[in-house]
Design a protein around this motif. Structure first.
Motif, short mmCIF file in Angstrom:
data_model
loop_
_atom_site.label_atom_id
_atom_site.label_comp_id
_atom_site.label_asym_id
_atom_site.label_seq_id
_atom_site.Cartn_x
_atom_site.Cartn_y
_atom_site.Cartn_z
N PHE A 148 5.92 -4.63 3.42
CA PHE A 148 6.15 -3.69 4.52
C PHE A 148 6.66 -4.39 5.76
O PHE A 148 6.49 -5.60 5.93
CB PHE A 148 4.88 -2.88 4.84
CG PHE A 148 3.76 -3.68 5.44
CD1 PHE A 148 3.71 -3.97 6.79
CD2 PHE A 148 2.72 -4.15 4.63
CE1 PHE A 148 2.67 -4.70 7.33
CE2 PHE A 148 1.67 -4.87 5.17
CZ PHE A 148 1.64 -5.15 6.52
N ASN A 173 7.98 -1.03 0.46
CA ASN A 173 8.61 -0.84 -0.84
C ASN A 173 8.10 -1.84 -1.87
O ASN A 173 7.60 -2.91 -1.53
CB ASN A 173 10.13 -0.92 -0.71
CG ASN A 173 10.63 -2.33 -0.50
OD1 ASN A 173 10.72 -3.10 -1.44
ND2 ASN A 173 10.94 -2.68 0.74
N ILE A 217 -0.42 7.14 4.51
CA ILE A 217 -0.10 6.29 5.66
C ILE A 217 -0.28 7.07 6.96
O ILE A 217 0.21 8.19 7.10
CB ILE A 217 1.34 5.74 5.56
CG1 ILE A 217 1.45 4.77 4.38
CG2 ILE A 217 1.77 5.08 6.87
CD1 ILE A 217 2.86 4.35 4.05
N GLN A 252 8.82 0.57 7.08
CA GLN A 252 9.20 0.74 5.69
C GLN A 252 8.25 -0.07 4.82
O GLN A 252 7.74 -1.10 5.23
CB GLN A 252 10.66 0.36 5.44
CG GLN A 252 10.99 -1.11 5.50
CD GLN A 252 10.78 -1.85 4.19
OE1 GLN A 252 10.67 -1.25 3.13
NE2 GLN A 252 10.71 -3.16 4.27
N LEU A 300 3.34 5.81 -4.63
CA LEU A 300 3.71 7.08 -4.00
C LEU A 300 2.49 7.81 -3.46
O LEU A 300 2.54 8.41 -2.38
CB LEU A 300 4.48 7.95 -5.00
CG LEU A 300 5.86 7.42 -5.38
CD1 LEU A 300 6.41 8.16 -6.59
CD2 LEU A 300 6.83 7.48 -4.21
N PHE A 315 1.56 6.00 -0.29
CA PHE A 315 2.50 6.31 0.79
C PHE A 315 2.08 7.59 1.51
O PHE A 315 2.23 7.70 2.73
CB PHE A 315 3.92 6.48 0.26
CG PHE A 315 4.55 5.23 -0.30
CD1 PHE A 315 4.05 3.96 -0.05
CD2 PHE A 315 5.68 5.33 -1.11
CE1 PHE A 315 4.65 2.82 -0.57
CE2 PHE A 315 6.29 4.20 -1.63
CZ PHE A 315 5.78 2.95 -1.36
N ASN A 316 1.58 8.57 0.76
CA ASN A 316 1.19 9.84 1.36
C ASN A 316 -0.03 9.73 2.27
O ASN A 316 -0.34 10.67 2.99
CB ASN A 316 0.92 10.88 0.27
CG ASN A 316 2.21 11.37 -0.35
OD1 ASN A 316 3.24 11.45 0.29
ND2 ASN A 316 2.14 11.68 -1.63
N THR A 360 11.56 9.02 1.26
CA THR A 360 10.90 8.40 0.13
C THR A 360 11.94 8.18 -0.96
O THR A 360 12.73 9.09 -1.24
CB THR A 360 9.77 9.30 -0.42
OG1 THR A 360 8.90 9.66 0.65
CG2 THR A 360 8.97 8.59 -1.48
N GLY A 395 9.95 3.25 -2.51
CA GLY A 395 9.67 2.93 -1.11
C GLY A 395 9.56 4.13 -0.21
O GLY A 395 9.88 5.26 -0.60
N ILE A 396 9.11 3.85 0.99
CA ILE A 396 9.02 4.87 2.03
C ILE A 396 9.58 4.27 3.32
O ILE A 396 9.39 3.08 3.61
CB ILE A 396 7.58 5.37 2.24
CG1 ILE A 396 7.55 6.56 3.21
CG2 ILE A 396 6.65 4.25 2.67
CD1 ILE A 396 6.24 7.31 3.24
N ILE A 423 -3.63 2.78 5.45
CA ILE A 423 -3.17 3.28 4.15
C ILE A 423 -4.34 3.22 3.18
O ILE A 423 -5.12 2.26 3.21
CB ILE A 423 -1.96 2.45 3.64
CG1 ILE A 423 -1.43 3.02 2.32
CG2 ILE A 423 -2.28 0.98 3.55
CD1 ILE A 423 -0.10 2.39 1.88
#
Length: 154
Positions: free
Chosen positions: A61, A121, A140, A119, A134, A137-138, A94, A106-107, A31
């Motif tokens: 996570f 968050n 990961i 997951q 966010l 998260f994109n 998401t 979260g994701i 990440i």
């Protein structure tokens, strides 16, 4: 002349890399996060768990090859925005609060081909931290495959 062109190209490509971002290469996934965020290991029994922390933010996570990560389904309600997307390999959910600072950001990632799920968050994140989360998260990238049959999506 070639050396001069090579140096110019190197400088150009180096300038495209954001110096304020680093990639955390964790055992099962990677990440990209702000440079002042750090990984803190936690002890998990049947999955890989931990926290990523930075100024004003903690993202927890859970990475499981056996389907034990929280699906975040219990967090879906009127005060949350939920987006479900998919790729050939994963279903991705998401969530974010409708009002920054009041709820879970979260994701949840679930494999279509195995019982792998993941997951991450954070709770009650200010608007800046929510956007940073966010964005992270994109980035990961899952690096491990799961065991067992695919799970039903929740």
């Amino acid at each position: 002349m070639r050396k001069k062109i090579a140096i110019i190209l190197l400088c150009f490509f180096a300038s495209c890399i954001n110096p304020n971002i680093k990639t955390l290469d964790l055992k099962n996934f990677s990440i990209s996060v702000p440079k002042d965020w750090n990984y803190n290991q936690a002890k998990g029994v049947d999955s890989f768990v931990g926290d990523i922390e930075g100024p004003g933010i903690t993202l927890s996570f859970d990475f499981s090859t056996m389907g034990f990560a929280n699906h975040l389904s219990d967090l879906e309600h009127e005060s949350q925005n939920v987006k479900v997307d998919s790729s050939g390999e994963y279903i991705i959910k998401t969530i974010r609060p409708k009002i920054a600072g009041k709820g879970i950001t979260g994701i949840y990632i679930q494999s279509r081909k195995s019982s792998l799920n993941f997951q991450m968050n954070g709770r009650d994140l200010a608007e800046l931290q929510q956007e940073q989360a966010l964005t992270a998260f994109n980035t990961i990238k899952i690096k491990q495959k799961g065991n067992g049959d695919p799970l039903p999506f929740k």
